[in-house]
Enzyme design. Structure first.
Site, short mmCIF file in Angstrom:
data_model
loop_
_atom_site.label_atom_id
_atom_site.label_comp_id
_atom_site.label_asym_id
_atom_site.label_seq_id
_atom_site.Cartn_x
_atom_site.Cartn_y
_atom_site.Cartn_z
N GLU A 151 -8.01 6.84 -3.14
CA GLU A 151 -6.64 6.92 -3.69
C GLU A 151 -6.36 5.81 -4.70
O GLU A 151 -5.44 5.92 -5.50
CB GLU A 151 -5.61 6.93 -2.57
CG GLU A 151 -5.55 5.71 -1.70
CD GLU A 151 -4.44 5.82 -0.64
OE1 GLU A 151 -3.53 6.64 -0.79
OE2 GLU A 151 -4.49 5.05 0.32
N CYS A 197 14.21 -9.63 4.18
CA CYS A 197 15.45 -9.37 3.46
C CYS A 197 15.50 -10.29 2.25
O CYS A 197 14.65 -11.13 2.05
CB CYS A 197 16.65 -9.67 4.37
SG CYS A 197 16.60 -8.77 5.91
N LYS A 233 -8.86 4.68 1.07
CA LYS A 233 -8.37 3.62 0.17
C LYS A 233 -9.07 3.69 -1.17
O LYS A 233 -8.45 3.66 -2.23
CB LYS A 233 -8.61 2.25 0.82
CG LYS A 233 -7.61 1.87 1.89
CD LYS A 233 -6.31 1.35 1.35
CE LYS A 233 -5.07 2.19 1.59
NZ LYS A 233 -4.91 3.08 2.63
N TRP A 235 16.56 -5.52 4.98
CA TRP A 235 15.48 -4.67 5.48
C TRP A 235 15.65 -4.73 6.99
O TRP A 235 15.30 -5.73 7.62
CB TRP A 235 14.11 -5.19 5.05
CG TRP A 235 13.00 -4.39 5.63
CD1 TRP A 235 12.31 -4.65 6.78
CD2 TRP A 235 12.44 -3.17 5.12
NE1 TRP A 235 11.37 -3.70 7.00
CE2 TRP A 235 11.42 -2.76 6.00
CE3 TRP A 235 12.70 -2.39 4.01
CZ2 TRP A 235 10.66 -1.61 5.80
CZ3 TRP A 235 11.94 -1.25 3.80
CH2 TRP A 235 10.95 -0.88 4.70
N GLU A 265 -10.64 5.29 6.84
CA GLU A 265 -9.56 4.60 6.12
C GLU A 265 -10.10 3.94 4.85
O GLU A 265 -9.49 4.00 3.79
CB GLU A 265 -8.90 3.57 7.03
CG GLU A 265 -7.97 2.58 6.37
CD GLU A 265 -6.80 3.20 5.63
OE1 GLU A 265 -6.57 4.41 5.74
OE2 GLU A 265 -6.13 2.46 4.87
N ARG A 304 12.56 -6.47 -1.65
CA ARG A 304 12.34 -7.10 -0.33
C ARG A 304 13.04 -6.33 0.78
O ARG A 304 12.79 -6.54 1.96
CB ARG A 304 12.86 -8.54 -0.33
CG ARG A 304 12.19 -9.48 -1.30
CD ARG A 304 12.88 -10.82 -1.30
NE ARG A 304 12.78 -11.46 0.00
CZ ARG A 304 11.74 -12.24 0.36
NH1 ARG A 304 10.75 -12.43 -0.49
NH2 ARG A 304 11.68 -12.80 1.54
N ASN A 338 17.58 -14.22 6.77
CA ASN A 338 16.32 -13.49 6.63
C ASN A 338 15.39 -14.03 7.70
O ASN A 338 15.19 -15.23 7.80
CB ASN A 338 15.72 -13.70 5.23
CG ASN A 338 14.35 -13.04 5.12
OD1 ASN A 338 14.07 -12.06 5.79
ND2 ASN A 338 13.51 -13.59 4.26
N GLY A 339 14.84 -13.12 8.53
CA GLY A 339 13.91 -13.57 9.57
C GLY A 339 14.16 -12.80 10.86
O GLY A 339 14.91 -11.83 10.89
N HIS A 391 -26.84 14.75 10.27
CA HIS A 391 -26.52 16.20 10.39
C HIS A 391 -26.03 16.76 9.06
O HIS A 391 -25.18 17.65 9.04
CB HIS A 391 -25.47 16.39 11.49
CG HIS A 391 -25.93 15.91 12.82
ND1 HIS A 391 -26.85 16.60 13.60
CD2 HIS A 391 -25.64 14.78 13.50
CE1 HIS A 391 -27.08 15.91 14.70
NE2 HIS A 391 -26.37 14.81 14.69
N LYS A 411 4.85 7.32 -2.29
CA LYS A 411 4.83 6.38 -1.17
C LYS A 411 5.22 7.08 0.13
O LYS A 411 4.67 6.83 1.17
CB LYS A 411 5.79 5.21 -1.43
CG LYS A 411 5.78 4.16 -0.33
CD LYS A 411 4.41 3.53 -0.16
CE LYS A 411 4.30 2.66 1.06
NZ LYS A 411 2.90 2.30 1.37
C1 AGP Z 1 -1.99 5.74 2.70
O1 AGP Z 1 -2.59 4.78 1.84
C2 AGP Z 1 -1.33 6.85 1.94
N1 AGP Z 1 -0.36 6.35 1.04
C3 AGP Z 1 -0.83 7.99 2.81
O2 AGP Z 1 -1.98 8.57 3.38
C4 AGP Z 1 0.14 7.64 3.97
O3 AGP Z 1 -0.53 6.92 4.95
C5 AGP Z 1 0.63 8.97 4.59
O4 AGP Z 1 1.31 9.70 3.60
C6 AGP Z 1 1.54 8.77 5.81
O5 AGP Z 1 2.69 8.10 5.42
P1 AGP Z 1 3.64 7.52 6.59
O6 AGP Z 1 2.86 6.50 7.33
O7 AGP Z 1 4.82 6.92 5.85
O8 AGP Z 1 4.05 8.67 7.46
#
Ligand code: AGP
Length: 611
Positions: A491, A2, A488, A73, A484, A27, A99-100, A507, A606
């Site tokens: 993206e 927070c 990363k 938060w 993953e 935050r 905060n905590g 394969h 996001k």
């Molecule tokens: C991850 O780096 C991406 N931004 C994206 O794949 C994300 O993980 C996915 O959209 C799921 O989001 P969520 O965890 O908020 O459901």
């Protein structure tokens, strides 16, 4: 986390408090509030939603030169008017912002209720106001705050004002940052300097276990034994934006480096249960479904993107350590399958935002079919959190960078704890759960060790900066990490990368390999180490370049890989918490060196709230 702001001086407090909250909104931003003392009276305003909603509520003529403010938060208690800070004592003459995470708030609350205190909120923070109210009966405000915080287990950054001593602010810190800006006949207190830099470039940092008594013209800092401490005044040369990023160039890098702390937050007050108690421990958010969890015969994990890869690791753990058949399904696909679900099926939704449309739709589908729906969610009170019957919050704090980093390792930490709960309900021995939990507690320190290699990783990126394609390879627990890592780098740096099980390479994908198409192998010294080595030999034989993530001390790997990033040894099932860190840093530095916006990559959001 927070945001806290406090002001004491000759100016009107409200504009400075609001400006500070706006600077700290990154935050936490599900609700906000402030309290101001004027002529011995305290007035308080709170609002769910952004700081701008709070501003609309505040009467223009809210006078007063002393005040505290908070942007929230949520960790305990969903975003709501009653859960907004500041929290008050029963008499409303003591206001606090915190905060905590207070681990022992439940027992403190019960003790205070027995003494006649009435609580208004579901938060852990409110206990601080009532504890001070208890102690101030026979003590000064500062002494009462010292006695109160000494009873807290967990973390706090707290600011306190009281009608009883209306010319003071008391602030105390343990684990959550607090900094005091030293202005001309005024002090501005905040969780970080971004709320201060506009008013002064002189700051004093409070350290853990310290408490400050601040009046308009005096500042006294002591430890909890009341011994005076002389913390130096530091000169700031940060811009507001740089300070919001904690001195890092991007939120993504800040959040990668926050992971030792965010993993500790995910584990705080939770791993101890599996180390000290020989009965069947559970987690707070799963208590209501403990009996149902015993009857579960199948698990389906539904999620998207990075959260989906966390689910793949959960699949291996649930099967290996709890013996429960588990499937992982892309949420966007789950909806079109005719899955066989009933009350012995647990459908687990993993989501950082708790608002992902595909995952939400899949949860509703599972509920309609009578499955037990559970959530592993970061945002408290989010839609998916409210749609599922029970679950655990990952407590990683707001994740601002579009690429999920600290949220991912908090998801993994939570899945590991769930594995212990489910395993101990079945055939996992106490000794095994204790061994895993004890090693889990060591992971944050091991992550810190890898983060110290960031310069070395940056050098490797420089060497491969012209690369257009990558193959990421891993087996078993590290196959999802290969996926993953590939996501990363895709993206963040827009480099084409594919994640594959190492065994799958022959394969087909190996046809892609040549001197310009490198492979990254995740090859810790685990039960499948030798198998991975043979995969590396196949790539090397075809002139492919290899970057290897290998266990510290592994000398063999040097003959096979062109570049090696060493990672600390840990239990096989915990390796993903370690092996993902270098891959996050690789993606970050590729993006930065290509001059890209790593916090807001093109085409991405996001939270994907559209289907
Ligand atoms: C991850 O780096 C991406 N931004 C994206 O794949 C994300 O993980 C996915 O959209 C799921 O989001 P969520 O965890 O908020 O459901």
């Amino acid at each position: 986390m927070c945001g806290i702001v406090g002001y004491i001086g000759k100016r009107k407090a409200v504009p400075i408090l609001i400006e500070g909250l706006n600077r700290l909104e990154y935050r936490g931003y599900d609700s906000a509030g402030l309290s101001v003392i004027n002529k011995g009276k305290i007035k308080s305003f709170k609002s769910v939603g952004r700081v701008s909603e709070l501003e609309k509520k505040i009467k223009d003529n809210l006078l007063g030169q002393i005040g505290i403010a908070h942007t929230r938060w949520a960790t305990h208690g969903k975003p709501s008017q009653k859960n907004c800070h500041p929290h008050y004592s029963c008499e409303k003459d003591i206001h606090i912002v915190h905060n905590g995470i207070i681990e022992n708030y439940d027992e403190l609350k019960k003790q205070l209720i027995k003494k006649g205190h009435q609580f208004k909120s579901d938060t852990d923070s409110e206990v601080i106001a009532h504890l001070i109210e208890e102690f101030i009966k026979k003590a000064t405000l500062k002494t009462a705050v010292v006695k109160a915080v000494k009873m807290l287990q967990g973390t706090y950054g707290v600011a306190v004002i009281s009608k009883k001593e209306p010319h003071k602010i008391i602030v105390a810190r343990n684990g959550s940052p607090l900094v005091i800006g030293v202005g001309k006949e005024e002090f501005i207190i905040a969780s970080d300097v971004s709320a201060i830099v506009r008013y002064t470039d002189e700051v004093i940092y409070l350290n853990d276990g310290e408490i400050a008594e601040i009046s308009e013209d005096n500042l006294e800092i002591t430890n909890l034994k009341r011994e005076i401490v002389n913390n130096p005044i530091k000169k700031l040369d940060w811009t507001i934006e740089k300070s919001q990023k904690g001195g890092f160039d991007h939120f993504m890098l800040k959040e990668i480096f926050e992971q030792p702390e965010s993993i500790r937050n995910a584990l705080r007050g939770r791993t101890e249960k599996f180390i000290s108690e020989d009965f069947l421990p559970t987690l707070g958010g799963l208590e209501s479904v403990t009996k149902k969890l015993r009857k579960i015969k199948k698990i389906i994990i539904i999620s998207c993107g990075t959260s989906y890869y966390a689910g793949l690791i959960g699949e291996y753990m649930f099967e290996e350590y709890a013996g429960i058949p588990t499937e992982v399904e892309y949420a966007s696909e789950f909806r079109y399958r005719k899955s066989v679900l009933d009350e012995t099926t647990a459908v687990i939704a993993i989501s950082q935002s708790g608002e992902t449309a595909d995952t939400l739709a899949a949860v509703r589908e599972a509920k309609n079919k009578g499955a037990l729906t559970l959530g592993i969610i970061n945002v408290v009170g989010s839609t998916i959190a409210r749609q599922t019957e029970a679950g655990t919050y990952t407590l990683s704090g707001p994740e601002i960078g579009v690429a999920s980093t600290k949220a991912f390792t908090s998801q993994l930490s939570t899945l590991i704890l769930w594995t212990l709960v489910l395993g101990r309900q079945r055939n996992m021995s106490f000794a095994m759960s204790k061994k895993i939990a004890q090693e889990l507690n060591k992971i944050p320190t091991k992550v810190e060790k890898i983060l110290k290699k960031s310069r070395e990783i940056k050098k490797i990126v420089k060497k491969y900066i012209t690369v257009k394609d990558f193959l990421y390879l891993g087996r078993k627990y590290n196959f999802p990490i290969a996926l993953e890592g590939a996501l990363k780098i895709k993206e963040i740096s827009y480099i084409h990368a594919e994640g594959y099980p190492t065994g799958e390479m022959k394969h087909g994908p190996i046809a892609l390999i040549d001197k310009d198409f490198p492979a990254l192998f995740i090859v810790p010294q685990d039960s499948i180490y030798e198998k991975n080595l043979s995969g590396m030999q196949e790539i090397k034989a075809r002139g492919g370049k290899i970057i290897a993530l290998a266990t510290e001390g592994d000398k063999k790997i040097i003959n096979l890989a062109d570049d090696v990033i060493y990672i600390p040894k840990t239990l096989e099932m915990l390796t993903p918490l370690i092996s993902v860190i270098p891959l996050q840093l690789l993606a970050y530095y590729f993006g930065v060196m290509k001059g890209l916006d790593v916090d807001k990559p093109r085409n991405l959001a996001k939270s994907v709230t559209v289907e």
